[in-house]
Design a protein around this motif. Structure first.
Motif, short mmCIF file in Angstrom:
data_model
loop_
_atom_site.label_atom_id
_atom_site.label_comp_id
_atom_site.label_asym_id
_atom_site.label_seq_id
_atom_site.Cartn_x
_atom_site.Cartn_y
_atom_site.Cartn_z
N VAL A 151 65.20 -11.25 57.88
CA VAL A 151 65.55 -10.64 59.17
C VAL A 151 65.72 -9.14 58.96
O VAL A 151 66.35 -8.70 57.99
N LYS A 152 65.16 -8.35 59.85
CA LYS A 152 65.33 -6.91 59.81
C LYS A 152 66.35 -6.50 60.87
O LYS A 152 66.29 -6.95 62.00
N GLU A 153 67.24 -5.64 60.46
CA GLU A 153 68.33 -5.23 61.34
C GLU A 153 68.56 -3.74 61.19
O GLU A 153 68.60 -3.23 60.07
N GLU A 154 68.68 -3.03 62.29
CA GLU A 154 68.96 -1.60 62.22
C GLU A 154 70.46 -1.38 62.18
O GLU A 154 71.21 -1.94 62.98
N ILE A 155 70.89 -0.60 61.21
CA ILE A 155 72.30 -0.23 61.16
C ILE A 155 72.40 1.28 61.26
O ILE A 155 71.51 2.02 60.87
N VAL A 156 73.51 1.73 61.84
CA VAL A 156 73.77 3.15 62.01
C VAL A 156 75.06 3.48 61.26
O VAL A 156 76.09 2.84 61.46
N MET A 157 74.97 4.44 60.36
CA MET A 157 76.13 4.88 59.59
C MET A 157 76.46 6.32 59.97
O MET A 157 75.56 7.15 60.15
N ARG B 8 70.26 6.22 60.19
CA ARG B 8 69.76 4.92 60.65
C ARG B 8 68.89 4.30 59.57
O ARG B 8 68.03 4.96 58.99
N PHE B 9 69.13 3.04 59.30
CA PHE B 9 68.36 2.30 58.31
C PHE B 9 67.92 0.96 58.90
O PHE B 9 68.71 0.29 59.56
N GLU B 10 66.66 0.60 58.63
CA GLU B 10 66.21 -0.74 58.96
C GLU B 10 66.42 -1.59 57.72
O GLU B 10 65.70 -1.47 56.73
N VAL B 11 67.43 -2.41 57.76
CA VAL B 11 67.87 -3.18 56.60
C VAL B 11 67.27 -4.58 56.65
O VAL B 11 67.25 -5.23 57.69
N VAL B 12 66.77 -5.01 55.49
CA VAL B 12 66.24 -6.37 55.37
C VAL B 12 67.34 -7.28 54.87
O VAL B 12 68.00 -6.99 53.87
#
Length: 261
Positions: free
Chosen positions: A48-54, A34-38
């Motif tokens: 905008v911050k968005e959480e992505i799951v890889m 999980r990463f909180e991507v800017v």
């Protein structure tokens, strides 16, 4: 990651990889990251911050053979991913070409691809590790509904001959796009500098594939001061320079780029 060798030495590579089957652990399991991507943050866009799951396949612990270290994820890869998650929006643009060296399971390159570059090429020198890298690339392509030519897993031995073979593989994988001698704007590498004998081939490879305004983001765990000293000597000799980006304890992230004339 191995270096490019002469033909007789390539035979010993095959023998080595055959011997490694005795120690091979290929019981890969899916792991989620999980990463909180800017995203955004320019004058036209609000940050905008968005959480992505890889999800990637990998081992929880490495095989006994030292050359199969790419089957697992090492701290320097997480360190580089942390930087990419917060700076990827400024590093990657629709025209950016991304190359990862010694990609292993491919986490760093695939995270960078999340920012929608032109193409992403993940390379690995070990044929056994290439199997898991290719699987992870396909998982990524399926999850993001991308055409196969946009993200490729390519076998690469560092050095002049290896780079030539890389371009041939890219062309064979994408007949509709002119990939011949394409240059890369963002080159990535994590934990790939601990074998001193291969450092010149690494920097030679970077010098052959990096664009005029490109950079090589190299994350590593400091294990050998001698290896680091040799690395910086090769960087200087090939007309490049380094800039320290981040440091946490023994983890370092440096940017290697062309020296200004």
């Amino acid at each position: 990651m191995k270096r490019e060798n002469e033909d007789e030495e390539v035979e010993s590579e095959d023998e080595s990889e055959g011997m490694s089957q005795l120690f091979l652990n290929d019981h890969y399991t899916p792991h989620k990251f999980r990463f909180e991507v800017v995203k955004g943050g320019s004058s036209e866009e609000k940050e905008v911050k968005e959480e992505i799951v890889m999800e990637l396949l990998l081992l929880s612990s490495a095989s006994t053979d030292f050359d199969l270290t790419g089957q697992v994820l090492w701290p320097a890869a997480r360190f580089l991913c942390s930087y990419l998650s917060t700076h990827g929006h400024s590093l990657v643009h629709p025209s950016t070409n991304i190359l990862e060296l010694g990609a292993g399971v491919g986490l760093c390159g695939l995270l960078a691809d999340y920012f929608n570059p032109n193409i992403t090429v993940l390379t690995e020198g070990n044929k056994e590790v290439m199997k898991i890298l290719s699987q992870n690339v396909q998982i990524h392509l399926d999850a993001h509904h991308k055409p196969n030519h946009k993200v490729q897993a390519i076998h690469l031995w560092w050095g002049e001959k290896g780079v030539g073979n890389m371009y041939k593989q890219m062309k064979a994988s994408d007949e509709h796009t002119n990939t011949e001698n394409i240059k890369f704007d963002l080159v990535l590498g994590s934990d790939i500098i601990f074998w001193e004998d291969y450092l010149e081939d690494l920097i030679k490879t970077v010098s052959m594939v990096m664009s005029d305004k490109g950079q090589f983001l190299c994350a590593y765990f400091s294990r050998s001061l001698n290896a680091e000293k040799k690395l910086w000597q090769w960087v200087e000799q090939y007309g490049l320079c380094k800039t320290l980006i981040q440091q946490e304890s023994n983890l370092y992230l440096v940017s290697i780029s062309w020296r200004q004339k």
